[in-house]
Write an enzyme that holds these catalytic residues in place. Structure first.
Site, short mmCIF file in Angstrom:
data_model
loop_
_atom_site.label_atom_id
_atom_site.label_comp_id
_atom_site.label_asym_id
_atom_site.label_seq_id
_atom_site.Cartn_x
_atom_site.Cartn_y
_atom_site.Cartn_z
N ASP A 112 12.50 -18.88 15.40
CA ASP A 112 11.12 -19.07 14.91
C ASP A 112 10.13 -19.12 16.07
O ASP A 112 10.50 -19.42 17.21
CB ASP A 112 11.01 -20.39 14.12
CG ASP A 112 11.85 -20.35 12.85
OD1 ASP A 112 12.14 -19.25 12.37
OD2 ASP A 112 12.21 -21.44 12.37
N1 URA Z 1 17.02 -22.12 12.22
C1 URA Z 1 15.70 -22.40 12.11
O1 URA Z 1 15.28 -23.11 11.22
N2 URA Z 1 14.88 -21.86 13.03
C2 URA Z 1 15.27 -21.10 14.05
O2 URA Z 1 14.46 -20.65 14.86
C3 URA Z 1 16.65 -20.83 14.15
C4 URA Z 1 17.51 -21.34 13.23
#
Ligand code: URA
Length: 247
Positions: A112
């Site tokens: 993310d």
């Molecule tokens: N899970 C999440 O919630 N965010 C990420 O960036 C990676 C795995």
């Protein structure tokens, strides 16, 4: 991995022919001297620079297609970058952190915008598929800082499976880490890859994620690489990733 290809993506023609599997470098030079190679309709000369993928190269009137070398990079992604190759809204993207890489690489799986840690970038679509498809069971490990109180029953909940979007998701492992001060940190390993999975898992047990760092993909760990920095993977590391994905 061709680090000597210059920034404009040009390459000496004999090297291009050798990499494309037409002939050895020396035999390619002979083909050129014999006038059997053309670049955009003109007979090629020794030492000529060409742009693979743009110039039309023929040997004995037959087109030569460039073989793309595979490039494997690990990046320590900082928060505030999108793990995409392009953003229509002009937000920072991870590719801007690896300007030296001229090949068209893409991120393997997503992190993310506000997540940090290990991101592999490659132009090897097969490895990307092996690492991201849950059936290959490659575990991604995260250190997650959460708000809330230490409560072992929440770890047990995570371990016994959580329904996400109608499907039960099992974490491969989960445990609290010893944290200095009041931070509460959990180490989580998962091989599934749904969007925002770790945040969703934590939310399901009542924890809000404050910081999420991916520390490991299969055998590859982020340790030793500073935030915002990248390096090429070694051949051994690439082999280990393939091995992990094939079981
Ligand atoms: N899970 C999440 O919630 N965010 C990420 O960036 C990676 C795995």
């Amino acid at each position: 991995m061709d680090r000597r290809r210059d920034r404009g993506g040009t390459q000496r023609i004999s090297k291009f022919l050798a990499q494309a599997g037409v002939a050895s470098r020396r035999a390619a030079d002979q083909l050129i001297q014999q006038g059997r190679v053309t670049v955009n309709g003109k007979v090629a000369v020794l030492g000529q620079k060409i742009t693979p993928g743009t110039d039309e190269i023929l040997v004995d009137n037959k087109p030569v297609t460039p073989k793309e070398e595979h490039v494997y990079v690990m990046l320590h992604k900082p928060a505030g970058y999108l793990s995409t190759c392009h953003d229509p809204f002009g937000r920072p993207i991870v590719l801007s952190l690896i300007p030296e890489i001229t090949q068209r690489v893409f991120p393997v799986g997503r992190l993310d915008f506000d997540s940090e840690g290990l991101l592999i970038l490659t132009n090897d679509g097969h490895l990307a598929y092996l690492l991201t498809h849950p059936k290959h069971q490659v575990i991604k490990e995260y250190v997650v800082e959460v708000s809330g109180k230490r409560d072992n029953s929440k770890i047990n909940e995570l371990l016994s499976g959580i329904i996400i979007d109608g499907k039960k998701v099992y974490v491969d492992y989960a445990k609290f880490l010893d944290s200095p001060g009041s931070d509460l940190r959990i180490l989580i390993g998962v091989h599934e890859g749904q969007k925002h999975l770790v945040k969703q898992l934590c939310k399901a047990v009542g924890y809000r994620v404050k910081q999420l760092i991916r520390t490991r993909i299969g055998p590859l760990a982020i340790f030793g690489l500073e935030k915002g920095k990248w390096r090429y993977l070694t051949q051994k590391e690439v082999q280990a990733l393939y091995k992990a994905a094939r079981g």
